[in-house]
Write an enzyme that holds these catalytic residues in place. Sequence first.
Site, PDB file in Angstrom:
ATOM      1  N   GLY A 199       0.873  -1.168   0.000  1.00  0.00           N
ATOM      2  CA  GLY A 199       0.000   0.000   0.000  1.00  0.00           C
ATOM      3  C   GLY A 199       0.908   1.215   0.000  1.00  0.00           C
ATOM      4  O   GLY A 199       1.550   1.492   1.000  1.00  0.00           O
ATOM      5  N   HIS A 200       1.029   1.865  -1.151  1.00  0.00           N
ATOM      6  CA  HIS A 200       1.969   2.980  -1.293  1.00  0.00           C
ATOM      7  C   HIS A 200       1.181   4.286  -1.423  1.00  0.00           C
ATOM      8  O   HIS A 200       0.417   4.466  -2.370  1.00  0.00           O
ATOM      9  CB  HIS A 200       2.864   2.764  -2.512  1.00  0.00           C
ATOM     10  CG  HIS A 200       3.772   1.566  -2.363  1.00  0.00           C
ATOM     11  ND1 HIS A 200       4.678   1.184  -3.312  1.00  0.00           N
ATOM     12  CD2 HIS A 200       3.905   0.679  -1.339  1.00  0.00           C
ATOM     13  CE1 HIS A 200       5.332   0.100  -2.888  1.00  0.00           C
ATOM     14  NE2 HIS A 200       4.868  -0.224  -1.699  1.00  0.00           N
TER      15      HIS A 200
HETATM   16  P1  GDP Z   1       5.088   2.743   1.583  1.00  0.00           P
HETATM   17  O1  GDP Z   1       4.337   1.458   1.678  1.00  0.00           O
HETATM   18  O2  GDP Z   1       6.549   2.572   1.866  1.00  0.00           O
HETATM   19  O3  GDP Z   1       4.857   3.484   0.298  1.00  0.00           O
HETATM   20  O4  GDP Z   1       4.525   3.671   2.766  1.00  0.00           O
HETATM   21  P2  GDP Z   1       2.976   3.845   3.204  1.00  0.00           P
HETATM   22  O5  GDP Z   1       2.292   4.703   2.211  1.00  0.00           O
HETATM   23  O6  GDP Z   1       2.354   2.531   3.516  1.00  0.00           O
HETATM   24  O7  GDP Z   1       3.150   4.567   4.594  1.00  0.00           O
HETATM   25  C1  GDP Z   1       3.773   5.794   4.710  1.00  0.00           C
HETATM   26  C2  GDP Z   1       2.779   6.771   5.381  1.00  0.00           C
HETATM   27  O8  GDP Z   1       3.456   7.902   5.865  1.00  0.00           O
HETATM   28  C3  GDP Z   1       1.755   7.316   4.396  1.00  0.00           C
HETATM   29  O9  GDP Z   1       0.546   7.553   5.070  1.00  0.00           O
HETATM   30  C4  GDP Z   1       2.375   8.632   3.928  1.00  0.00           C
HETATM   31  O10 GDP Z   1       1.405   9.588   3.501  1.00  0.00           O
HETATM   32  C5  GDP Z   1       3.047   9.089   5.201  1.00  0.00           C
HETATM   33  N1  GDP Z   1       4.288   9.861   5.036  1.00  0.00           N
HETATM   34  C6  GDP Z   1       5.266   9.709   4.113  1.00  0.00           C
HETATM   35  N2  GDP Z   1       6.297  10.540   4.384  1.00  0.00           N
HETATM   36  C7  GDP Z   1       5.963  11.212   5.500  1.00  0.00           C
HETATM   37  C8  GDP Z   1       6.645  12.193   6.302  1.00  0.00           C
HETATM   38  O11 GDP Z   1       7.772  12.588   6.057  1.00  0.00           O
HETATM   39  N3  GDP Z   1       5.975  12.645   7.412  1.00  0.00           N
HETATM   40  C9  GDP Z   1       4.728  12.216   7.745  1.00  0.00           C
HETATM   41  N4  GDP Z   1       4.170  12.722   8.838  1.00  0.00           N
HETATM   42  N5  GDP Z   1       4.075  11.305   7.022  1.00  0.00           N
HETATM   43  C10 GDP Z   1       4.690  10.791   5.917  1.00  0.00           C
HETATM   44  P1  IMO Z   2       4.464  -1.926   1.609  1.00  0.00           P
HETATM   45  O1  IMO Z   2       4.941  -2.140   0.194  1.00  0.00           O
HETATM   46  C1  IMO Z   2       4.167  -3.541   5.647  1.00  0.00           C
HETATM   47  C2  IMO Z   2       3.526  -7.871   6.021  1.00  0.00           C
HETATM   48  C3  IMO Z   2       2.198  -8.364   6.550  1.00  0.00           C
HETATM   49  C4  IMO Z   2       2.629  -9.666   7.224  1.00  0.00           C
HETATM   50  C5  IMO Z   2       3.720 -10.179   6.288  1.00  0.00           C
HETATM   51  C6  IMO Z   2       3.231 -11.201   5.289  1.00  0.00           C
HETATM   52  O2  IMO Z   2       3.245  -1.083   1.711  1.00  0.00           O
HETATM   53  O3  IMO Z   2       5.580  -1.462   2.468  1.00  0.00           O
HETATM   54  P2  IMO Z   2       1.734 -11.095   3.101  1.00  0.00           P
HETATM   55  O4  IMO Z   2       0.326 -10.611   2.894  1.00  0.00           O
HETATM   56  O5  IMO Z   2       2.739 -10.392   2.257  1.00  0.00           O
HETATM   57  O6  IMO Z   2       1.854 -12.574   2.989  1.00  0.00           O
HETATM   58  O7  IMO Z   2       2.056 -10.737   4.632  1.00  0.00           O
HETATM   59  O8  IMO Z   2       4.219  -9.028   5.593  1.00  0.00           O
HETATM   60  N1  IMO Z   2       3.446  -6.959   4.851  1.00  0.00           N
HETATM   61  C7  IMO Z   2       3.685  -5.649   4.900  1.00  0.00           C
HETATM   62  N2  IMO Z   2       3.950  -4.843   5.946  1.00  0.00           N
HETATM   63  N3  IMO Z   2       4.163  -3.035   4.401  1.00  0.00           N
HETATM   64  C8  IMO Z   2       3.907  -3.828   3.341  1.00  0.00           C
HETATM   65  O9  IMO Z   2       3.996  -3.394   2.069  1.00  0.00           O
HETATM   66  C9  IMO Z   2       3.620  -5.201   3.562  1.00  0.00           C
HETATM   67  N4  IMO Z   2       3.323  -6.239   2.764  1.00  0.00           N
HETATM   68  C10 IMO Z   2       3.230  -7.315   3.558  1.00  0.00           C
HETATM   69  O10 IMO Z   2       1.620  -7.464   7.453  1.00  0.00           O
HETATM   70  O11 IMO Z   2       3.247  -9.356   8.452  1.00  0.00           O
HETATM   71 MG    MG Z   3       2.692   0.623   2.694  1.00  0.00          MG
END
Ligand code: GDP
Ligand code: IMO
Ligand code: MG
Length: 422
Positions: A43-44
């Site tokens: 989830g990005h």
């Molecule tokens: P990803 O899976 O590595 O792409 O990261 P996620 O989107 O799952 O989680 C990152 C979260 O932090 C998201 O809700 C972003 O909007 C938020 N985020 C990213 N950079 C920053 C930052 O520098 N400060 C804060 N407060 N939030 C951030």
């Molecule tokens: P992004 O790309 C954080 C974790 C799950 C679980 C383990 C295995 O957004 O950083 P799966 O469904 O892949 O078999 O789950 O990996 N997990 C993540 N945790 N960020 C993710 O992706 C993840 N994708 C899987 O919570 O512990």
């Molecule tokens: Mg994520």
Amino acid sequence: MSKGKVDALLGIVFGDEGKGKVVDVFTPKYDIVARFAGGPNAGHTIIFEGKKFVLRSIPSGIFAEDKINIIGNGCVVAPDLFMAEAKELEDAGYELRSRLHISKRAHLILPTHRVLDRAYEAAKGKNKVGTTGKGIGPTYSEKASRTGLRIGDILENFDAKYAALKTRHEEILRNLNYTDYDITEEERLWMEGVEYLRTFPLTDTEIEINRALREGKSVLAEGAQGTMLDIDHGTYPFVSSSNTVSGGVCTGLGVAPNKIGEVFGIFKAYSTRVGSGPFPVELFDETGDKIRQIGNEYGAVTGRNRRCGWVDLVALRYAITINGVTQLIMMKSDVLDTFKTIKVCVAYEKDGVKTTDMPFDTEGWQAVYKELPGWQTDLTEMTSEAQFPQAFKDYIAYLERALEVPITILSVGPDRAQTIIR
Ligand code: GDP
Ligand code: IMO
Ligand code: MG
């Protein structure tokens, strides 16, 4: 950015480091952005101009309208979820078909893979991995056992291939005594997703990427998950099922090791983990709650609480080595703005034994901390390094010394604009 090379941007801890945000910021410098591993377990989040998108399978380069985005052979794709994700972008006005290419070699996540994911988790009881429930493990297992279906399979005689695999899954589920499921509606949407997928360029992306590299073009490989969730190098068995490390870029896109350029390792100014498994820096107290609250640390895919703790130098050093990280990116520093003191895990300790190397079994280890002064200043409006308070500069310098890699980018808020390049 390196011409004729693939730069990699990799989460180097437990995922959710902010990969989506930085890939979106980097995209203007690259010709191609490609996902090489994982699927809708990712989830990005990307935030700009008051808009927010959470991408799962589609690369985060999709918002720059003149760039090619690739879902590589190392990925797994769920047609129904892909359709929902892509339609949301189409509804927001983004044209996809000329810019989003999908590898024929990527594997398909069937509805029954998701049922199997639930069944295997149920069977593990208290040892469950805490997966995202997206069928990731069963799909990659079948890839390895050579019984899976690939995107290219939807182009020919698909119904028979699908029926055969589904029958096999039903048999496994019966053997597991896991029969209380109904995928009728899910399967209908999934088949609609397959039709929808057929309208996209399903190509030999490996050839396309290598041709682009020969022409001197630049590619950014977008990681999913993080090093500590890597199937080989993470906290097995509490991991995902793909190679999330830089080696996975080669296999997941079909590029040779000598084509890898920069390796950007991305981490947060603190640590989080979602799902089960060892996490020596986990805070069970109000400090952990405070980080979760301020950092909004709730899963982008499942909405679960993310477990929170201080930054972990043992994990970071390990990840830097495994990936060959050349530059570090530190995210979410602003979340620590109000903390009086900040801790850093410098070693693990168990039964009087201390280690700074990642142990085989991270279960039962306690974190050993060093305490540093907090900066107690709002970083979110800052636009250059010169504005940083001294205590924040000291925190950065301390981490750089300890990790022996420069931190070249700092993020001080979720918006695209809140990014400082040093
Ligand atoms: P990803 O899976 O590595 O792409 O990261 P996620 O989107 O799952 O989680 C990152 C979260 O932090 C998201 O809700 C972003 O909007 C938020 N985020 C990213 N950079 C920053 C930052 O520098 N400060 C804060 N407060 N939030 C951030
Ligand atoms: P992004 O790309 C954080 C974790 C799950 C679980 C383990 C295995 O957004 O950083 P799966 O469904 O892949 O078999 O789950 O990996 N997990 C993540 N945790 N960020 C993710 O992706 C993840 N994708 C899987 O919570 O512990
Ligand atoms: Mg994520």
